[in-house]
Motif scaffolding. Structure first.
Motif, PDB file in Angstrom:
ATOM      1  N   CYS A 156       0.815  -1.215   0.000  1.00 50.36           N
ATOM      2  CA  CYS A 156       0.000   0.000   0.000  1.00 50.36           C
ATOM      3  C   CYS A 156       0.854   1.273   0.000  1.00 50.36           C
ATOM      4  O   CYS A 156       1.952   1.286   0.539  1.00 50.36           O
ATOM      5  CB  CYS A 156      -0.877   0.035   1.251  1.00 50.36           C
ATOM      6  SG  CYS A 156      -1.988  -1.361   1.396  1.00 50.36           S
ATOM      7  N   PRO A 157       0.296   2.376  -0.528  1.00 53.02           N
ATOM      8  CA  PRO A 157       0.938   3.680  -0.346  1.00 53.02           C
ATOM      9  C   PRO A 157       0.678   4.184   1.084  1.00 53.02           C
ATOM     10  O   PRO A 157      -0.163   3.637   1.795  1.00 53.02           O
ATOM     11  CB  PRO A 157       0.216   4.558  -1.364  1.00 53.02           C
ATOM     12  CG  PRO A 157      -1.137   3.949  -1.489  1.00 53.02           C
ATOM     13  CD  PRO A 157      -0.957   2.464  -1.290  1.00 53.02           C
ATOM     14  N   ILE A 158       1.409   5.218   1.479  1.00 52.98           N
ATOM     15  CA  ILE A 158       1.214   5.800   2.811  1.00 52.98           C
ATOM     16  C   ILE A 158       0.070   6.817   2.716  1.00 52.98           C
ATOM     17  O   ILE A 158       0.048   7.654   1.814  1.00 52.98           O
ATOM     18  CB  ILE A 158       2.519   6.495   3.283  1.00 52.98           C
ATOM     19  CG1 ILE A 158       3.706   5.511   3.212  1.00 52.98           C
ATOM     20  CG2 ILE A 158       2.363   7.051   4.692  1.00 52.98           C
ATOM     21  CD1 ILE A 158       3.523   4.237   3.983  1.00 52.98           C
ATOM     22  N   PRO A 159      -0.899   6.752   3.639  1.00 54.29           N
ATOM     23  CA  PRO A 159      -2.064   7.656   3.543  1.00 54.29           C
ATOM     24  C   PRO A 159      -1.676   9.091   3.889  1.00 54.29           C
ATOM     25  O   PRO A 159      -0.734   9.320   4.629  1.00 54.29           O
ATOM     26  CB  PRO A 159      -3.025   7.083   4.583  1.00 54.29           C
ATOM     27  CG  PRO A 159      -2.149   6.408   5.587  1.00 54.29           C
ATOM     28  CD  PRO A 159      -0.986   5.865   4.809  1.00 54.29           C
ATOM     29  N   LYS A 160      -2.428  10.050   3.390  1.00 57.17           N
ATOM     30  CA  LYS A 160      -2.158  11.471   3.679  1.00 57.17           C
ATOM     31  C   LYS A 160      -2.738  11.904   5.019  1.00 57.17           C
ATOM     32  O   LYS A 160      -2.462  12.998   5.497  1.00 57.17           O
ATOM     33  CB  LYS A 160      -2.753  12.337   2.559  1.00 57.17           C
ATOM     34  CG  LYS A 160      -2.067  12.140   1.208  1.00 57.17           C
ATOM     35  CD  LYS A 160      -1.998  13.450   0.426  1.00 57.17           C
ATOM     36  CE  LYS A 160      -1.090  13.333  -0.787  1.00 57.17           C
ATOM     37  NZ  LYS A 160      -1.692  12.478  -1.838  1.00 57.17           N
ATOM     38  N   GLY A 161      -3.602  11.065   5.597  1.00 58.57           N
ATOM     39  CA  GLY A 161      -4.228  11.401   6.876  1.00 58.57           C
ATOM     40  C   GLY A 161      -4.905  10.165   7.436  1.00 58.57           C
ATOM     41  O   GLY A 161      -4.673   9.062   6.927  1.00 58.57           O
TER      42      GLY A 161
END
Lengths: 412, 412
Positions: free
Chosen positions: B244-249
């Motif tokens: 997964c990508p890292i979430p922005k929040g």
């Protein structure tokens, strides 16, 4: 599909014990009237669109079918349920054909959510667990938790009652029924919608539910019910209660084939309030004789260096499980092709002991390996888990259950 | 076995890159001398009976092989290791043939315990996860964590470095290497022997370890390493970081096929400090149009009643994942024969989105079902987990990692 069909239930020439209703919600009252005139004993209404729906019609329709059923003394499971499964008699009155393949066992699960029932049932096909009955309560039209608990408390095929609760209208009735049944057999309860955000999700009054959850948990404890907080704990606890005896205390021994797993299990003892037992002098001296100084020879005991010597492994497990200072055992050993027969060997050692002291195990293997071995181990009373931590946590559920019983008995 | 063999390594007529040593410990020094004279570049010593043993001989023997290797500039993995696996080049230099069957992927695992490496590897065959390299450090004769981390930080096939630590002699060197590497790629660390009882088990100084663990955890955090406390969390975190990508929040949306699973996921949001996001006006009105009033139409969104309408399910997922106020998504849907193609349908919707926002899923199915579907979902960037709680907890690891990165970057 080659099955005989009739235009209506009244045109069927034989008596009917159970009717499954899957017609659109507006036609359900008519079908129920026909069931009543045909003297059908029980009805499962799978159809949704009743009280759970936002439409006013739904509430009204549910009142209509309830009054039809109540007048005739007919019991309805549902509406808005996936149905029921009774594996004792090979009955699958649900919309899920796969549930017919579940293993027969001694747990009866009453679930308010079909999703949770399916999740638990599917977990059982992966981690091994047998069921007697699974009941999806749905909207609880005129059959509620208390009714099923009352029935299951005297059901000879049910050893453990597992209940999944979202929210009930009459919590007192549930707790009274649970209190009666818990004198006879273990009940494990999983209440979801714990947090205020989940509360909002389930559309009950915002903010009140976090407090409500505490009330549920306290009430469950008071009536001798083991309350758990996650679906994996729910599964793991029902498995332990289904297979294992209740320990006399919380002194745990860990025997492992790989030191690393033993240390994880020891961490878990600490996390879940169990005591990593001191071995008796006799057991300790036996272990010293059996194991080379390559290994951890205290508790946890690492029999890794003696893998290849099945006779030694037998003796280690035997000396530990027969040690009176040990109340429960967790066994961990990882699959290797060279040691693939160790599970069956240890299963034969534990065959008699696992009915006296609880034994849990973690026997990790590649996908598809050790399936039969795990089944044999479990048929001998050893509950297996995917990780050392969960094997230990399962023992902690049994220890908690033991304390709960002691408290409720002393109060009576 | 039809393999050509030689009386000694010196009699082999070609150059040797890597030697595996499995002779009794007393002969290891002699074999190592031969490796040195043959200009072997690297050696894996599987043999046990060195520093880990209680015998004085063990400590001495390890010093002997270390000095032979150091003098010649040869690197030794082990002794007392199961070996190493490099799936990029199809190398299995371990005592476990089954490790050759692991899926190739982007995680490299450095384990101090062979048992823990095997547990994680076997979990990956059940829950799906691919590895680049797995290194069993064993007694860390002259190759330690820091050396492998230094190597992996620049290894193009490694996206995530996962380290299992029992205890190290030079914690500063480990933390320095980890601090360098964590600027480039995520590191997740699992330190076992947390408690004083596990401490006693691993035979280090009693009582000092619980404090030590806090030091490890604080040090890991300072150098940007995500520390976890259980082997399932270790596995689940490396899986999320791998895919997964890292979430922005931390605004999470939950879309479910069964309300019960959505409520479990909502409970988990609360437990793990995530925010159950409020949908934008636009998304909410789209959902109202797509879903009948039978269902939960806020967050969590229950698309259960629209199962059979794949087009609607696509639109629901699409409208939510494209909502700017949503940073991450958890999808839950249970197998039913009628809806078995839903996974592939939603995988195609998420194919592009899952590289922008993290998506985790719980798609419970009976044993053996939805295997290929899960693989396709994961190949599109959606990490799957056995329960809704673990799918949500995995997102929380990503959120924690994001905060950790922000803190360590601001300090630099």
């Amino acid at each position: 599909m080659g099955l005989k069909s009739y235009p209506s239930i009244t045109s069927i020439p034989v008596d009917i014990d159970l009717a499954l209703v899957v017609v659109p919600s507006s036609i359900v009252p008519k079908v129920l009237e026909e069931c009543v005139s045909k003297n059908v004993k029980g009805v499962v209404v799978i159809t949704a669109g009743f009280r759970e729906a936002e439409l006013k019609d739904g509430v009204y329709l549910q009142e209509v079918i309830r009054s039809i059923a109540d007048r005739a003394g007919v019991k309805i499971i549902g509406p808005n349920t996936f149905g029921i499964v009774n594996l004792d008699v090979g009955l699958n009155a649900s919309f899920t054909p796969e549930l017919s393949k579940l293993k027969k066992g001694n747990i009866s699960l009453i679930g308010q959510s079909g999703g949770v029932c399916h999740l638990v049932a599917y977990m059982s096909t992966i981690y091994g667990l047998g069921f007697s009955k699974i009941v999806g309560l749905g909207n609880r039209c005129n059959v509620d938790f208390a009714d099923i608990i009352d029935y299951l408390k005297d059901d000879a095929n049910t050893r453990v009652i597992a209940i999944h609760v979202e929210g009930v209208d009459d919590a007192r009735r549930l707790m009274e029924a649970a209190g009666q049944a818990s004198r006879i057999k273990p009940i494990v309860a999983y209440k979801t919608g714990r947090s205020s955000i989940a509360d909002k999700a389930s559309k009950t009054h915002t903010g009140s539910l976090a407090g409500n959850y505490q009330l549920y948990e306290a009430a469950f404890r008071q009536v001798g019910v083991l309350a758990v907080r996650d679906v994996e704990d729910f599964f793991d606890a029902m498995k332990a209660l289904s297979i294992c005896p209740i320990p006399k205390g919380n002194n745990v021994a860990i025997i492992t084939g790989q030191a690393g797993l033993g240390i994880i299990a020891a961490d878990a003892c600490y996390d879940y309030g169990l005591n990593l037992a001191k071995l008796s002098e006799e057991t300790y001296s036996t272990i010293l004789k059996l194991l080379p100084p390559l290994s951890i020879r205290e508790n946890p005991i690492d029999m890794g260096p003696s893998w290849s010597d099945l006779e030694k492994c037998r003796s280690i497990v035997e000396s530990v499980i027969s040690d009176e200072s040990i109340h429960a055992l967790t066994l961990c050993f990882t699959y290797t092709s060279a040691s693939s027969n160790i599970v069956l060997e240890l299963a034969s050692v534990l065959k008699n002991w696992a009915s006296i002291k609880p034994v849990t195990a973690c026997i990790p293997a590649p996908y598809g390996y050790w399936i039969k071995e795990r089944e044999i181990l479990e048929s001998h009373g050893v509950a297996t888990y995917p990780t050392p931590s969960r094997a230990v946590k399962a023992l902690s559920f049994l220890v908690t259950y033991r304390k709960l019983k002691a408290q409720t008995i002393s109060k009576r």
